[in-house]
Design an enzyme around this catalytic site. Structure first.
Site, short mmCIF file in Angstrom:
data_model
loop_
_atom_site.label_atom_id
_atom_site.label_comp_id
_atom_site.label_asym_id
_atom_site.label_seq_id
_atom_site.Cartn_x
_atom_site.Cartn_y
_atom_site.Cartn_z
N ARG A 1 41.28 -49.09 76.93
CA ARG A 1 42.36 -50.08 77.03
C ARG A 1 43.49 -49.53 77.91
NH1 ARG A 1 42.98 -51.55 70.85
NH2 ARG A 1 42.44 -49.36 70.89
N ILE B 1 27.17 -45.89 69.54
CA ILE B 1 27.45 -45.27 68.24
C ILE B 1 28.68 -45.92 67.61
CG2 ILE B 1 26.45 -42.97 68.64
CD1 ILE B 1 29.62 -42.24 69.09
N ALA B 2 29.12 -47.05 68.20
CA ALA B 2 30.40 -47.63 67.77
C ALA B 2 30.21 -48.66 66.66
CB ALA B 2 31.11 -48.21 68.97
N ARG B 3 29.92 -49.88 67.05
CA ARG B 3 29.69 -50.95 66.08
C ARG B 3 28.73 -51.96 66.69
NH1 ARG B 3 31.34 -48.41 62.58
NH2 ARG B 3 32.94 -48.83 61.02
N GLY C 1 38.96 -42.96 72.80
CA GLY C 1 39.80 -42.47 71.71
C GLY C 1 39.38 -41.05 71.38
N ARG C 2 39.67 -40.64 70.14
CA ARG C 2 39.41 -39.24 69.79
C ARG C 2 37.92 -38.92 69.80
NH1 ARG C 2 43.96 -40.11 65.37
NH2 ARG C 2 42.85 -42.08 65.46
N ILE C 3 37.08 -39.87 69.37
CA ILE C 3 35.63 -39.58 69.39
C ILE C 3 35.12 -39.60 70.84
CG2 ILE C 3 33.34 -40.30 68.58
CD1 ILE C 3 34.74 -41.56 66.13
N HIS D 1 22.75 -46.26 61.43
CA HIS D 1 24.21 -46.07 61.29
C HIS D 1 24.51 -44.72 60.61
CE1 HIS D 1 28.25 -48.41 60.99
NE2 HIS D 1 28.47 -47.10 61.11
N ILE D 2 24.11 -43.65 61.29
CA ILE D 2 24.27 -42.31 60.69
C ILE D 2 25.14 -41.39 61.54
CG2 ILE D 2 22.13 -42.37 59.33
CD1 ILE D 2 20.78 -40.74 61.61
N GLY D 3 25.97 -41.99 62.39
CA GLY D 3 26.79 -41.18 63.31
C GLY D 3 27.61 -40.10 62.61
N GLU E 1 23.53 -55.68 61.09
CA GLU E 1 22.88 -54.59 60.35
C GLU E 1 23.16 -54.72 58.84
OE1 GLU E 1 25.08 -51.35 62.40
OE2 GLU E 1 25.80 -50.79 60.41
C1 DGY Z 1 32.86 -45.15 60.70
O1 DGY Z 1 33.50 -44.23 60.17
O2 DGY Z 1 33.42 -46.13 61.18
C2 DGY Z 1 31.39 -45.01 60.68
O3 DGY Z 1 30.80 -45.87 61.58
C3 DGY Z 1 30.85 -45.23 59.28
O4 DGY Z 1 30.96 -46.56 58.96
#
Ligand code: DGY
Length: 327
Positions: free
Chosen positions: A177, A237-239, A155-157, A286-288, A268
Protein backbone atom coordinates in the site's frame (compact mmCIF):
# COMPACT_ATOMS: atom_id res chain seq x y z
CA UNK A 1 -15.82 -12.83 41.31
CA UNK A 2 -13.81 -14.00 38.32
CA UNK A 3 -14.92 -12.99 34.82
CA UNK A 4 -16.26 -15.79 32.66
CA UNK A 5 -14.57 -16.50 29.34
CA UNK A 6 -14.94 -18.93 26.47
CA UNK A 7 -12.00 -20.44 24.57
CA UNK A 8 -13.44 -21.42 21.21
CA UNK A 9 -10.91 -24.04 20.11
CA UNK A 10 -8.70 -26.67 21.71
CA UNK A 11 -5.56 -25.04 23.05
CA UNK A 12 -2.44 -25.79 25.07
CA UNK A 13 -3.27 -27.02 28.61
CA UNK A 14 -0.68 -24.63 30.07
CA UNK A 15 -2.46 -21.68 28.45
CA UNK A 16 -5.79 -22.85 29.85
CA UNK A 17 -4.13 -23.18 33.25
CA UNK A 18 -2.82 -19.62 33.01
CA UNK A 19 -6.24 -18.32 31.96
CA UNK A 20 -7.93 -20.15 34.81
CA UNK A 21 -5.78 -18.20 37.31
CA UNK A 22 -7.63 -15.08 36.13
CA UNK A 23 -10.98 -16.30 34.85
CA UNK A 24 -13.70 -18.86 35.10
CA UNK A 25 -12.85 -20.68 31.88
CA UNK A 26 -15.14 -22.67 29.64
CA UNK A 27 -13.28 -24.25 26.75
CA UNK A 28 -13.80 -26.47 23.74
CA UNK A 29 -10.98 -28.96 24.29
CA UNK A 30 -12.92 -31.51 22.24
CA UNK A 31 -12.36 -29.03 19.36
CA UNK A 32 -15.89 -29.10 17.99
CA UNK A 33 -16.67 -26.84 15.07
CA UNK A 34 -19.71 -24.78 16.03
CA UNK A 35 -22.47 -23.40 13.87
CA UNK A 36 -23.02 -19.65 14.22
CA UNK A 37 -25.91 -20.28 16.63
CA UNK A 38 -23.93 -22.78 18.71
CA UNK A 39 -21.07 -20.31 19.07
CA UNK A 40 -23.49 -17.58 20.18
CA UNK A 41 -24.92 -19.98 22.77
CA UNK A 42 -21.47 -20.96 24.10
CA UNK A 43 -20.46 -17.30 24.45
CA UNK A 44 -23.64 -16.50 26.42
CA UNK A 45 -22.84 -14.92 29.77
CA UNK A 46 -19.11 -14.61 29.02
CA UNK A 47 -17.07 -11.40 29.13
CA UNK A 48 -14.19 -12.68 27.04
CA UNK A 49 -13.77 -14.84 23.96
CA UNK A 50 -10.56 -16.34 22.62
CA UNK A 51 -11.11 -17.18 18.96
CA UNK A 52 -9.06 -18.36 15.99
CA UNK A 53 -9.22 -17.33 12.35
CA UNK A 54 -11.69 -20.19 11.73
CA UNK A 55 -14.56 -18.67 13.70
CA UNK A 56 -16.76 -16.02 12.12
CA UNK A 57 -17.23 -13.37 14.81
CA UNK A 58 -20.19 -11.35 13.66
CA UNK A 59 -22.39 -8.42 14.60
CA UNK A 60 -25.06 -11.03 15.45
CA UNK A 61 -22.79 -12.60 18.05
CA UNK A 62 -22.14 -9.21 19.67
CA UNK A 63 -25.84 -8.35 19.70
CA UNK A 64 -26.81 -11.69 21.21
CA UNK A 65 -24.15 -11.47 23.93
CA UNK A 66 -24.41 -8.16 25.79
CA UNK A 67 -21.94 -9.28 28.49
CA UNK A 68 -19.08 -9.72 25.98
CA UNK A 69 -16.29 -7.15 26.39
CA UNK A 70 -13.33 -8.55 24.48
CA UNK A 71 -12.59 -10.88 21.56
CA UNK A 72 -8.96 -11.97 21.28
CA UNK A 73 -8.08 -13.62 18.00
CA UNK A 74 -5.27 -16.17 17.93
CA UNK A 75 -4.00 -15.04 14.53
CA UNK A 76 -2.40 -11.99 13.03
CA UNK A 77 -5.17 -11.85 10.39
CA UNK A 78 -8.57 -10.76 11.68
CA UNK A 79 -10.80 -10.77 8.62
CA UNK A 80 -12.97 -13.32 10.46
CA UNK A 81 -14.06 -10.58 12.90
CA UNK A 82 -16.44 -7.73 12.16
CA UNK A 83 -14.22 -5.16 13.89
CA UNK A 84 -16.48 -2.26 12.96
CA UNK A 85 -19.48 -3.95 14.60
CA UNK A 86 -17.33 -4.81 17.63
CA UNK A 87 -16.31 -1.17 17.98
CA UNK A 88 -19.93 0.00 17.72
CA UNK A 89 -20.86 -2.57 20.37
CA UNK A 90 -18.04 -1.41 22.69
CA UNK A 91 -16.08 -4.66 22.39
CA UNK A 92 -12.29 -4.74 22.31
CA UNK A 93 -10.67 -6.80 19.56
CA UNK A 94 -7.06 -7.95 19.46
CA UNK A 95 -4.83 -10.14 17.29
CA UNK A 96 -1.41 -11.81 17.67
CA UNK A 97 1.07 -9.98 15.46
CA UNK A 98 4.87 -10.32 15.47
CA UNK A 99 5.14 -13.65 17.34
CA UNK A 100 4.61 -15.52 14.06
CA UNK A 101 6.59 -13.40 11.59
CA UNK A 102 9.69 -15.56 11.28
CA UNK A 103 7.90 -18.92 11.35
CA UNK A 104 5.46 -17.81 8.67
CA UNK A 105 8.30 -16.42 6.54
CA UNK A 106 10.07 -19.78 6.90
CA UNK A 107 6.95 -21.43 5.58
CA UNK A 108 6.68 -19.08 2.61
CA UNK A 109 10.11 -20.35 1.62
CA UNK A 110 9.11 -23.94 2.27
CA UNK A 111 6.27 -23.54 -0.22
CA UNK A 112 8.31 -21.51 -2.69
CA UNK A 113 11.04 -24.14 -2.86
CA UNK A 114 8.65 -27.10 -2.91
CA UNK A 115 6.68 -25.45 -5.70
CA UNK A 116 9.59 -24.38 -7.89
CA UNK A 117 11.45 -27.66 -7.45
CA UNK A 118 8.31 -29.80 -7.75
CA UNK A 119 8.96 -31.64 -4.49
CA UNK A 120 5.48 -33.02 -3.77
CA UNK A 121 4.88 -34.01 -7.39
CA UNK A 122 8.21 -35.87 -7.49
CA UNK A 123 7.57 -37.56 -4.17
CA UNK A 124 4.11 -38.76 -5.21
CA UNK A 125 5.61 -40.19 -8.42
CA UNK A 126 8.34 -41.95 -6.45
CA UNK A 127 5.86 -43.36 -3.90
CA UNK A 128 3.73 -44.66 -6.77
CA UNK A 129 6.70 -46.81 -7.84
CA UNK A 130 7.46 -45.00 -11.12
CA UNK A 131 11.19 -44.38 -10.47
CA UNK A 132 13.10 -46.70 -12.82
CA UNK A 133 15.89 -44.45 -14.15
CA UNK A 134 17.44 -40.98 -13.84
CA UNK A 135 16.65 -38.60 -16.72
CA UNK A 136 17.93 -35.15 -17.72
CA UNK A 137 14.45 -33.69 -17.71
CA UNK A 138 13.06 -35.47 -14.65
CA UNK A 139 11.06 -32.93 -12.59
CA UNK A 140 13.06 -29.94 -13.80
CA UNK A 141 11.84 -26.56 -12.63
CA UNK A 142 13.02 -22.97 -12.45
CA UNK A 143 15.99 -21.89 -10.36
CA UNK A 144 15.46 -19.99 -7.13
CA UNK A 145 18.99 -18.64 -6.63
CA UNK A 146 19.72 -15.62 -8.77
CA UNK A 147 16.03 -15.19 -9.65
CA UNK A 148 13.76 -12.21 -9.01
CA UNK A 149 11.51 -12.49 -5.97
CA UNK A 150 8.32 -10.41 -5.98
CA UNK A 151 6.62 -9.83 -2.63
CA UNK A 152 3.11 -8.39 -2.59
CA UNK A 153 2.35 -7.09 0.89
CA UNK A 154 5.52 -5.86 2.55
CA UNK A 155 4.51 -5.83 6.20
CA UNK A 156 6.57 -7.54 8.87
CA UNK A 157 6.11 -11.03 7.41
CA UNK A 158 6.76 -9.83 3.85
CA UNK A 159 9.98 -8.19 5.00
CA UNK A 160 11.04 -11.40 6.75
CA UNK A 161 10.39 -13.31 3.51
CA UNK A 162 12.49 -10.79 1.56
CA UNK A 163 15.36 -10.89 4.08
CA UNK A 164 15.71 -14.63 3.60
CA UNK A 165 16.36 -14.16 -0.13
CA UNK A 166 19.80 -12.71 0.59
CA UNK A 167 21.24 -16.20 0.87
CA UNK A 168 19.87 -17.04 -2.57
CA UNK A 169 21.46 -14.04 -4.23
CA UNK A 170 18.09 -12.82 -5.46
CA UNK A 171 16.82 -9.49 -6.66
CA UNK A 172 13.78 -8.40 -4.60
CA UNK A 173 10.94 -6.27 -5.87
CA UNK A 174 7.82 -5.53 -3.84
CA UNK A 175 4.45 -3.91 -3.95
CA UNK A 176 2.66 -2.57 -0.90
CA UNK A 177 0.00 0.00 0.00
CA UNK A 178 2.85 2.37 0.81
CA UNK A 179 6.55 2.38 0.15
CA UNK A 180 8.84 1.28 3.00
CA UNK A 181 11.38 3.58 4.63
CA UNK A 182 14.81 3.28 2.92
CA UNK A 183 16.38 1.48 5.91
CA UNK A 184 13.64 -1.17 5.85
CA UNK A 185 14.06 -1.65 2.09
CA UNK A 186 17.77 -2.10 2.66
CA UNK A 187 17.18 -4.71 5.40
CA UNK A 188 14.77 -6.53 3.10
CA UNK A 189 17.63 -7.40 0.74
CA UNK A 190 17.54 -3.98 -0.95
CA UNK A 191 13.96 -4.46 -2.05
CA UNK A 192 12.78 -2.16 -4.83
CA UNK A 193 9.27 -0.72 -4.80
CA UNK A 194 7.35 -1.29 -8.07
CA UNK A 195 3.73 -1.26 -9.21
CA UNK A 196 1.77 -4.50 -8.91
CA UNK A 197 1.75 -4.88 -12.68
CA UNK A 198 5.51 -4.35 -12.95
CA UNK A 199 6.09 -6.88 -10.20
CA UNK A 200 3.95 -9.49 -11.93
CA UNK A 201 5.76 -8.93 -15.24
CA UNK A 202 9.26 -9.12 -13.75
CA UNK A 203 9.15 -11.63 -10.90
CA UNK A 204 10.17 -15.26 -11.28
CA UNK A 205 8.60 -16.13 -7.92
CA UNK A 206 5.69 -14.15 -6.49
CA UNK A 207 4.81 -14.43 -2.80
CA UNK A 208 1.55 -13.01 -1.43
CA UNK A 209 1.72 -11.75 2.14
CA UNK A 210 -1.01 -9.11 2.28
CA UNK A 211 -3.99 -9.04 4.66
CA UNK A 212 -7.44 -9.90 3.32
CA UNK A 213 -9.96 -7.09 3.04
CA UNK A 214 -12.62 -5.97 0.56
CA UNK A 215 -9.81 -4.02 -1.15
CA UNK A 216 -7.48 -7.02 -1.46
CA UNK A 217 -10.22 -9.42 -2.64
CA UNK A 218 -8.98 -11.09 -5.84
CA UNK A 219 -5.75 -9.09 -5.95
CA UNK A 220 -4.65 -11.92 -8.23
CA UNK A 221 -7.20 -12.83 -10.88
CA UNK A 222 -7.12 -13.76 -14.55
CA UNK A 223 -5.78 -10.35 -15.68
CA UNK A 224 -2.93 -10.43 -13.15
CA UNK A 225 -2.00 -14.05 -13.88
CA UNK A 226 -1.83 -13.16 -17.58
CA UNK A 227 0.91 -10.64 -16.79
CA UNK A 228 3.14 -13.26 -15.14
CA UNK A 229 5.92 -15.16 -16.90
CA UNK A 230 4.95 -18.65 -18.05
CA UNK A 231 7.81 -20.10 -16.02
CA UNK A 232 6.89 -18.11 -12.87
CA UNK A 233 5.54 -19.51 -9.61
CA UNK A 234 2.97 -18.04 -7.23
CA UNK A 235 2.86 -18.65 -3.47
CA UNK A 236 -0.06 -17.63 -1.23
CA UNK A 237 0.52 -17.79 2.52
CA UNK A 238 -1.82 -14.87 3.25
CA UNK A 239 -5.54 -15.54 2.99
CA UNK A 240 -7.93 -17.26 0.65
CA UNK A 241 -9.85 -14.73 -1.42
CA UNK A 242 -6.74 -12.74 -2.25
CA UNK A 243 -6.42 -15.09 -5.21
CA UNK A 244 -9.33 -15.93 -7.49
CA UNK A 245 -9.08 -19.72 -7.21
CA UNK A 246 -11.06 -20.41 -10.38
CA UNK A 247 -8.82 -18.08 -12.40
CA UNK A 248 -5.72 -19.67 -10.86
CA UNK A 249 -6.89 -23.18 -11.74
CA UNK A 250 -7.43 -22.07 -15.34
CA UNK A 251 -3.96 -20.46 -15.44
CA UNK A 252 -2.29 -23.58 -14.00
CA UNK A 253 -4.08 -25.76 -16.55
CA UNK A 254 -3.23 -23.49 -19.47
CA UNK A 255 0.42 -23.03 -18.47
CA UNK A 256 -0.07 -19.27 -18.05
CA UNK A 257 2.19 -19.72 -15.01
CA UNK A 258 4.30 -22.76 -14.15
CA UNK A 259 3.10 -23.64 -10.67
CA UNK A 260 1.56 -22.44 -7.41
CA UNK A 261 2.09 -23.15 -3.72
CA UNK A 262 -1.04 -22.54 -1.66
CA UNK A 263 -1.53 -22.61 2.09
CA UNK A 264 -4.87 -20.77 2.00
CA UNK A 265 -8.01 -21.05 -0.13
CA UNK A 266 -11.33 -19.39 -0.83
CA UNK A 267 -13.92 -21.21 1.34
CA UNK A 268 -11.30 -23.25 3.22
CA UNK A 269 -11.26 -25.88 4.54
CA UNK A 270 -13.40 -26.80 1.52
CA UNK A 271 -11.04 -26.25 -1.38
CA UNK A 272 -11.95 -26.20 -5.07
CA UNK A 273 -11.85 -29.89 -6.13
CA UNK A 274 -10.00 -29.07 -9.35
CA UNK A 275 -6.87 -28.21 -7.35
CA UNK A 276 -6.62 -31.89 -6.44
CA UNK A 277 -6.40 -32.86 -10.12
CA UNK A 278 -3.47 -30.54 -10.86
CA UNK A 279 0.13 -31.67 -10.57
CA UNK A 280 1.64 -28.19 -10.68
CA UNK A 281 0.27 -27.04 -7.36
CA UNK A 282 1.52 -27.69 -3.83
CA UNK A 283 -1.34 -27.68 -1.33
CA UNK A 284 -1.08 -27.30 2.45
CA UNK A 285 -3.85 -26.82 5.07
CA UNK A 286 -3.23 -23.28 6.41
CA UNK A 287 -0.12 -24.17 8.41
CA UNK A 288 2.04 -21.08 7.84
CA UNK A 289 2.48 -20.41 11.56
CA UNK A 290 2.53 -24.07 12.59
CA UNK A 291 5.70 -24.49 14.58
CA UNK A 292 5.27 -25.63 18.19
CA UNK A 293 6.96 -22.57 19.76
CA UNK A 294 5.06 -20.15 17.55
CA UNK A 295 1.63 -21.69 18.10
CA UNK A 296 2.31 -21.62 21.85
CA UNK A 297 3.47 -18.00 21.61
CA UNK A 298 0.28 -17.12 19.69
CA UNK A 299 -1.91 -18.77 22.32
CA UNK A 300 -0.08 -16.94 25.13
CA UNK A 301 -0.29 -13.66 23.23
CA UNK A 302 -4.08 -13.99 22.88
CA UNK A 303 -4.30 -14.91 26.60
CA UNK A 304 -2.23 -11.84 27.58
CA UNK A 305 -4.48 -9.63 25.49
CA UNK A 306 -7.57 -11.00 27.22
CA UNK A 307 -6.07 -10.73 30.70
CA UNK A 308 -5.23 -7.07 30.01
CA UNK A 309 -8.62 -6.34 28.43
CA UNK A 310 -10.62 -7.72 31.36
CA UNK A 311 -8.45 -6.10 34.02
CA UNK A 312 -9.12 -2.60 32.73
CA UNK A 313 -5.81 -2.30 30.87
CA UNK A 314 -5.26 -1.78 27.18
CA UNK A 315 -4.26 -5.02 25.45
CA UNK A 316 -0.91 -4.70 23.63
CA UNK A 317 -2.49 -5.72 20.34
CA UNK A 318 -5.77 -3.83 20.51
CA UNK A 319 -7.14 -3.39 16.97
CA UNK A 320 -9.85 -0.86 17.78
CA UNK A 321 -8.20 1.67 20.11
CA UNK A 322 -11.10 4.12 19.64
CA UNK A 323 -13.57 1.70 21.23
CA UNK A 324 -15.70 2.97 24.11
CA UNK A 325 -15.54 -0.12 26.31
CA UNK A 326 -18.65 -1.83 27.61
CA UNK A 327 -19.01 -1.20 31.36
C1 DGY B 1 -2.70 -15.89 11.02
O1 DGY B 1 -2.11 -15.70 12.09
O2 DGY B 1 -3.37 -15.02 10.48
C2 DGY B 1 -2.58 -17.25 10.45
O3 DGY B 1 -2.95 -17.27 9.12
C3 DGY B 1 -3.38 -18.24 11.26
O4 DGY B 1 -4.72 -18.03 11.04
Amino acid sequence: MKSRIFVARATFPEVLERLSQHFEVESNQEDRIFSADELIARVAGKEGLIATSSEAITAGLFKANPTLKAVCNTAVGYNNIDVEAATSAGIMVSNTPDVLNETTADFAWTLLMATARRVTEAEQWLRAGHWKKWTYDGFVGPDIHGATLGVIGMGRIGQAVARRSLGFDMKVIYHNRSRLAPELEQRANHAQYVSKEELLRQADHVVLVLPYSKQSHHTIGAAELALMKPQATLVNIARGGIVDDVALIAALRAGTIAAAGLDVFENEPALHPDFLQLKNVVLTPHIGSASVPTRLAMAHCAASNLIAALSGETPSNLLNPGVSKRG
